[in-house]
Design an enzyme around this catalytic site. Structure first.
Site, PDB file in Angstrom:
ATOM      1  N   LYS A  14      14.229 -19.086 -19.771  1.00 26.17           N
ATOM      2  CA  LYS A  14      13.576 -18.302 -20.828  1.00 26.17           C
ATOM      3  C   LYS A  14      12.598 -19.166 -21.637  1.00 26.17           C
ATOM      4  CE  LYS A  14      17.391 -16.961 -22.926  1.00 26.17           C
ATOM      5  NZ  LYS A  14      18.520 -17.534 -22.176  1.00 26.17           N
ATOM      6  N   ARG A  89      21.594 -11.026 -28.764  1.00 30.09           N
ATOM      7  CA  ARG A  89      22.641 -11.423 -27.826  1.00 30.09           C
ATOM      8  C   ARG A  89      23.844 -10.485 -27.914  1.00 30.09           C
ATOM      9  NH1 ARG A  89      21.047 -17.309 -27.560  1.00 30.09           N
ATOM     10  NH2 ARG A  89      22.202 -18.281 -25.869  1.00 30.09           N
ATOM     11  N   ARG A 128      19.681 -30.289 -17.085  1.00 29.92           N
ATOM     12  CA  ARG A 128      18.974 -30.252 -18.373  1.00 29.92           C
ATOM     13  C   ARG A 128      19.702 -31.120 -19.403  1.00 29.92           C
ATOM     14  NH1 ARG A 128      17.705 -24.475 -21.109  1.00 29.92           N
ATOM     15  NH2 ARG A 128      19.673 -24.737 -22.192  1.00 29.92           N
ATOM     16  N   ARG A 134      21.073 -32.518 -24.873  1.00 23.80           N
ATOM     17  CA  ARG A 134      21.688 -31.413 -25.625  1.00 23.80           C
ATOM     18  C   ARG A 134      23.183 -31.396 -25.364  1.00 23.80           C
ATOM     19  NH1 ARG A 134      19.033 -25.439 -25.369  1.00 23.80           N
ATOM     20  NH2 ARG A 134      21.189 -24.804 -25.693  1.00 23.80           N
ATOM     21  N   ARG A 146      29.629 -20.613 -22.259  1.00 17.32           N
ATOM     22  CA  ARG A 146      28.374 -19.961 -22.688  1.00 17.32           C
ATOM     23  C   ARG A 146      27.983 -18.859 -21.708  1.00 17.32           C
ATOM     24  NH1 ARG A 146      24.693 -24.821 -22.829  1.00 17.32           N
ATOM     25  NH2 ARG A 146      23.018 -23.410 -23.404  1.00 17.32           N
TER      26      ARG A 146
END
Ligand code: AMP
Length: 340
Positions: A14, A89, A128, A134, A146
């Site tokens: 996204k 969400r 990632r 992160r 998640r």
């Protein structure tokens, strides 16, 4: 205004696609994840609270994220449109967003959903995590939590937007550019549909001169044809439309719209046609080549079938002849018995 919800599980791409869409359409990017992370960096109270929740991979409360979005919308009154990334969400967030936009006289134009399977997501997020550092991308248990949160709480939003005929599914696997191309194709379609709805409402509500009415009707017919062609070229499948609510326009809006319509009628026609023809041309070529391929395949299949049928036919004929012979002899026997 062009207001897009970019939808998809964590790791669907996204953020990457948002950036490209912002550049192309001059939109404002609203990512609740980014806003929360910046609160954490600044060390605000909200940031400290959110960090614990985010580190677990859970969702932050609806009130917090809705409040954040509201103040960001208020801060950009002249925006050409927004891309909502990672928001809404939950159903409560989607309803709140509709209300906020309605108050500003606008609405969500489309939800573009990037579809990627769970295992690919986990793989992408772990990569990632290594690159970005992160925290919530580095631990597989948190990542899976998640993805679960997404499947349980966010996925039902597909239905919410489908019922408004705003849901568009896009395959999120492939090169960044090919996914972007798919997204742009959908947006061309969405924009054509929005233009058509606006035009039809203008035709219905405005007190047009015969000439303006004729031109507007002509354009709306052309837009309908273009949309039908886009569907035929399989750029988009027909969304399930449950209900379309048309609101009557106020007098002032009617006058303003009439002036605006007169000015834009010709412009719209030229622009819409140009864009659609450009989009359709390559699709048509692809469609033609694949039809050719299908015909060739059918020919091969037919040949193979005939070959297969030949020996089968032989066996069948043999069986029939034997059966006939047996039947004949048993009839003969019966006749002979009767004679006796
Ligand atoms: P993202 O960058 O969109 O993957 O978001 C990272 C984390 O921020 C999520 O796992 C949630 O904890 C939190 N978050 C971001 N957006 C929302 C939202 N709309 N509602 C609730 N929590 C959110």
């Amino acid at each position: 205004m062009l207001n897009l919800v970019l939808f998809g599980p964590p790791g669907a791409g996204k953020g990457t696609q948002s950036q490209k869409l912002i550049d192309k359409y001059d939109l404002i990017h609203l990512s609740t994840g980014d806003i929360l992370r910046s609160e954490i960096t600044k060390g605000t109270k909200l940031g400290l609270e959110a960090k614990q929740i985010m580190d677990r991979g859970d969702l932050v409360s609806d009130d917090i994220v809705i409040g954040m979005i509201e103040s960001k919308l208020d801060a950009s009154p002249d925006a050409k449109g927004f891309i909502f990334d990672g928001f809404p969400r939950t159903q409560a967030q989607a309803i709140a967003l509709d209300d906020l936009l309605q108050k500003k006289g606008t609405a969500i134009s489309a939800m573009l959903a990037l579809e990627v399977d769970n295992e690919e997501l986990v793989k992408r997020l772990l990569v990632r995590g290594k690159e970005s550092g992160r925290a919530d991308d580095q631990n597989e248990t948190i990542i899976r939590n998640r993805v679960n949160e997404y499947n349980n709480k966010t996925l039902p939003l597909k239905k919410y937007y489908s019922e408004q005929a705003k849901f568009h599914s896009i395959k999120g696997i492939g090169s960044i550019d090919s996914i972007f191309k798919d997204l742009v194709n959908r947006i061309v379609f969405v924009k054509a549909e929005i233009e058509l709805t606006m035009l039809e409402s203008d035709i219905e509500h405005l007190d047009l001169t015969i000439n303006d009415f004729d031109v507007a009707t002509e354009i709306s017919e052309e837009l309908k044809q273009d949309i039908a062609e886009l569907r035929k070229a399989e750029i988009v499948t027909k969304p399930k439309l449950k209900s379309v609510v048309k609101k009557p326009a106020t007098k002032k809006v009617v006058v303003n719209k009439k002036v605006a319509l007169k000015k834009t009628v010709v412009k719209k026609k030229v622009v819409a046609k140009k864009v659609l023809v450009k989009k359709l041309a390559p699709k048509k070529v692809v469609a033609k080549t694949s039809i050719k391929k299908v015909v060739a395949k059918r020919f091969v299949a037919k040949k193979a079938l005939t070959k297969k049928k030949a020996p089968a036919k032989k066996v069948l004929m043999k069986k029939v002849v034997t059966k006939k012979a047996t039947a004949k002899s048993s009839i003969k026997k019966v006749v002979a018995k009767n004679k006796k």
